[in-house]
Write an enzyme that holds these catalytic residues in place. Structure first.
Site, short mmCIF file in Angstrom:
data_model
loop_
_atom_site.label_atom_id
_atom_site.label_comp_id
_atom_site.label_asym_id
_atom_site.label_seq_id
_atom_site.Cartn_x
_atom_site.Cartn_y
_atom_site.Cartn_z
N ASP A 1 0.86 -1.18 0.00
CA ASP A 1 0.00 0.00 0.00
C ASP A 1 0.91 1.24 0.00
O ASP A 1 2.13 1.13 0.07
CB ASP A 1 -0.98 -0.02 1.19
CG ASP A 1 -2.21 0.83 0.90
OD1 ASP A 1 -2.17 1.63 -0.07
OD2 ASP A 1 -3.21 0.73 1.63
C1 BGC Z 1 -4.99 3.25 0.03
C2 BGC Z 1 -5.15 2.23 -1.07
C3 BGC Z 1 -4.97 2.87 -2.42
C4 BGC Z 1 -3.64 3.59 -2.46
C5 BGC Z 1 -3.34 4.25 -3.80
C6 BGC Z 1 -3.75 4.08 -0.14
O1 BGC Z 1 -3.73 5.13 0.78
O2 BGC Z 1 -4.97 2.59 1.28
O3 BGC Z 1 -6.42 1.63 -0.96
O4 BGC Z 1 -5.09 1.92 -3.42
O5 BGC Z 1 -3.62 4.58 -1.45
O6 BGC Z 1 -4.16 5.30 -4.05
#
Ligand code: BGC
Length: 757
Positions: free
Chosen positions: A282
């Protein structure tokens, strides 16, 4: 520029690694022979140009330079064929080996045609609809250059304080697993190499929905039993459906952050479940392991790679430290090769080596995005996800005549219709409830509008919520004048419709709430409207279950719409005026109080179970609240009514390997044709481990014309009766079972049967 000759050369090499795809293996083997270490590490680096929603403090820098230098494997936040192509050209034409980039995005509930929130869609209990929504999102997103999606989010969510419950499919592993499957199928359609399908990413692996106290990014500590039986099934279902990518979560699992957790990313995911795609972190979750206390950036990057993480999102721990770790012997070249190969395989499967520009056809956006058909689908999907929570004296559907007072801070609020995590949507395209009313009833009804209240009167809350644009707009007029105006327009009205709830960014990422009631400004409005004594319909827009005890008493009817997406107003009007009949059911329990959380239907019995809601000393209960929730899982009314009769089992005993059929007749006893979600639960009465009081095992959404009866037959297999033990093995133990069929988790008919040795 070197790309084409490489392909031509490698495509006639012989397979020697054995993925079952000799052509892919030989292309990648030969390509990797050419790659120097930094280029391999480059493939593991995911950057963003910040075009979407940056969700952490870091954003990538010198992106173009890094692409040219072969230091980037994928990018997200780039939209449109033209920009996509330019970016891809940097990689394909200006980097040494010309390896194409992956283009990712968060297409969470629709691309530009924003559908209802995932939590809303889950309340449709309609797998075909959910699959179709994902497919439509894939068509739109790929038309705009995206080939890799950071969805589905399948985290089991039982804590409505957690803002990201809005992105989830609610509390239940069986429903969640079915939805996970439907979404993967929708996005990938069995073949990611087509130009209108994209690679799906199941996230957030794992257990992110169980963040303690509902506070985002918080720790998780959970027994393996609970993991296997309750939280892991949706991720597993996505893997079984062939998901191409898995995203690791921010939280820790058994004391090791998911992003560096070898048991999770390798033992479970690959060795047990057989996942053969790649794992992405993530947003900066590799770096965040430093704050988790796992060492410095070099330590945590090595930990993640060795645990089985393949791609590092934004934080560049891999890019900046892996070479050093290799030189110091902390990691092996094979660790890097393995991850690099997985990224290249994903690119191959997407057809990017064949044609790196395949997602950049400039004629597609016009044809495929935000089309009238897609908008119509979004409108139907929204109506099918609404849940009718109350309908006293059949106030709904409303007459298409007379005078309606349409009030409330969300009645005419274009900025709040899409809901959270709609970075590619645009509030400007959305239909307000006021517009929807006009579209559906024209001049037949006299509509009298007043805002009535601010979403919240608290400027501090507004400042926190308005990060992506104005969501809570505090009126220049004092709250008393707003209220006065609402009462004024209510005076001549036959019925009052108040559109209330949360601003879209009051739920979502980093939007946890400790108090999940309606803000006081709206409570005051509802109290004042209720005091008029006129029929009061609440249209409730929210990204999470709310505590609604007072409002449930005060209102004559409550239609829960969640945040309904781009066609919000039209869908609301379709249902309120009876052009469509509500058929959604809750995928998550509504508590009476934050103090009950976690409250979910799949509870265990305890040694001192309480029968009913009345307090009994020394039983498992509260002094100040009943145990029961305000609205149970699976609950939802229709404009018509259904009666369940003649439940039958094919046998009272079965032997291992034998199936059991359970049937029931459902009669539409009301005045409308309608749809019902028929739910089947079981209880394992005696087992070697404590089992829940009810577990959803199957469901069917069926249409029944008024006055007619339909029979539903469910088939349960031996596997359906099983549970996971400490080792993660599915076991079925003989003995007595209860089997329930009903309209929600609390309203069921029960029969028993015995599974023989
Ligand atoms: C989120 C993810 C997301 C990623 C990219 C993160 O902060 O937890 O769900 O896919 O950002 O945008």
């Amino acid at each position: 520029m070197l790309l084409i000759p490489i392909i031509a050369f490698v495509s006639c090499q012989v397979n020697n690694t054995g993925t079952g795809n000799p052509e892919m293996d030989s292309l990648i083997n030969d390509l990797m022979e050419e790659m120097v270490l930094q280029e391999k590490i480059g493939q593991l680096n995911l950057v963003t140009q910040g075009g979407g929603v940056p969700t952490g403090s870091a954003v990538s820098t010198d992106v173009e330079e890094k692409i040219r230098a072969g230091k980037v494997g994928g990018i997200f936040g780039v939209y449109g064929p033209e920009k996509g192509k330019q970016t891809q050209q940097l990689a394909v034409e200006e980097s040494r080996l010309g390896i194409p980039l992956l283009f990712g995005s968060d297409v969470i509930h629709g691309y530009k045609t924003t559908f209802p929130l995932p939590l809303a869609l889950s309340c449709s209990w309609d797998m075909e609809l959910i699959e179709q929504a994902a497919r439509m999102a894939a068509t739109e997103a790929t038309a705009d250059g995206i080939c890799w999606n950071f969805s589905p989010m399948v985290d089991i969510s039982r804590d409505p304080r957690w803002g990201r419950i809005s992105e989830s499919s609610g509390e239940d592993p069986c429903l969640g697993a079915q939805i996970a499957r439907a979404m993967v199928k929708g996005y990938q359609n069995g073949d990611v190499s087509r130009c209108n399908t994209m690679m799906a990413t199941v996230k957030h692996f794992a257990l992110y929905g169980a963040s303690e106290a509902g506070r985002d990014y918080n720790s998780v500590d959970m027994s393996r039993l609970r993991m296997y039986n309750e939280y892991l099934p949706p991720y597993k279902a996505a893997v079984e459906a062939g998901v191409g990518c898995v995203m690791s979560s921010f939280n820790d699992v058994d004391g090791v952050p998911a992003t560096g957790n070898k048991w999770l990313l390798t033992t479970l995911l690959r060795d047990r479940w057989g996942f053969d795609g790649f794992v992405v972190s993530d947003y900066t979750s590799v770096n965040e392991m430093v704050a988790h206390g796992m060492g410095d950036l070099q330590d945590v990057s090595a930990l993640a790679l060795k645990a089985g993480l393949d791609m590092d999102m934004v934080g560049e721990g891999f890019l900046t430290t892996l070479e050093k770790s290799l030189n110091e012997g902390i990691i092996a070249e094979e660790d890097i090769n393995r991850a690099c190969r997985r990224i290249l395989e994903a690119k191959y499967k997407l057809g990017l080596f064949e044609d790196p520009y395949r997602y950049f056809d400039p004629s597609r956006p016009e044809k495929d995005i935000l089309t009238p058909e897609n908008r119509q689908f979004a409108r139907d999907a929204a109506a099918r996800s609404f849940v009718l929570l109350k309908n006293e004296n059949q106030v709904l559907p409303l007459n298409k005549g007379g005078t309606v007072a349409l009030v409330g801070p969300l009645a005419n609020s274009r900025n709040n219709m899409l809901g959270t995590w709609a970075p590619t949507g645009n509030p400007e395209w959305s239909v307000t409830v006021m517009e929807g009313f006009k579209n559906v009833i024209g001049d037949h009804v006299n509509i009298r509008y007043a805002k009535g209240a601010n979403i919240s009167d608290d400027p501090d809350l507004a400042a926190k919520v308005n990060v992506f644009g104005p969501r809570i707009e505090i009126d220049d007029r004092p709250p008393e004048s707003l209220l006065e105006e609402a009462l004024h327009v209510s005076r001549d009205a036959d019925v009052l419709v108040a559109v209330v709830g949360e601003a879209s960014e009051m739920s979502g990422e980093s939007a946890s709430r400790a108090n999940i009631s309606l803000p006081e400004s709206q409570k005051k409005l509802i109290r004042a409207l209720a005091e008029t004594g006129k029929p009061l319909v609440l249209v409730l827009m929210t990204g999470r279950p709310l505590v609604l005890n007072e409002e449930t008493e005060q209102a004559s009817a409550i239609l829960l719409t969640w945040h309904p997406g781009v066609e919000a107003g039209n869908a609301v009007a379709d249902i309120l005026f009876g052009d469509k009949i509500p058929s959604g059911k809750l995928s998550v329990t509504f508590p009476r109080s934050v103090g009950q959380i976690p409250v979910y239907y799949r509870m265990k019995n305890t040694g001192r179970p309480q029968d009913g809601d009345a307090f009994v000393k020394f039983k498992s209960n509260y002094l100040d609240l009943p145990n029961s929730p305000l609205f149970p899982f699976g609950y939802g009314l229709s404009y018509t009514s259904f009666k369940y009769n003649n439940m039958e089992l094919s046998s009272e005993t079965i032997v291992p390997g034998e199936n059991l059929n359970a049937s029931i007749e459902i009669t539409n006893t009301g005045n409308f044709d309608g749809e019902e979600v028929v739910q089947l639960y079981i209880r394992d009465m005696v087992a070697s481990l404590t089992r829940p009081l009810k577990e959803l095992k199957d469901f069917r959404k069926i249409f029944i014309p008024k006055g007619e009866t339909k029979k539903v037959v469910f088939t349960l297999t031996e596997q359906d009766l099983g549970f996971y033990n400490f080792e993660g093995d599915l076991v079925t133990e003989p003995g007595d079972f209860e089997i329930f069929i009903g309209t929600d988790a609390d309203n069921v008919i029960v029969k028993t049967f015995n599974l023989k040795e």
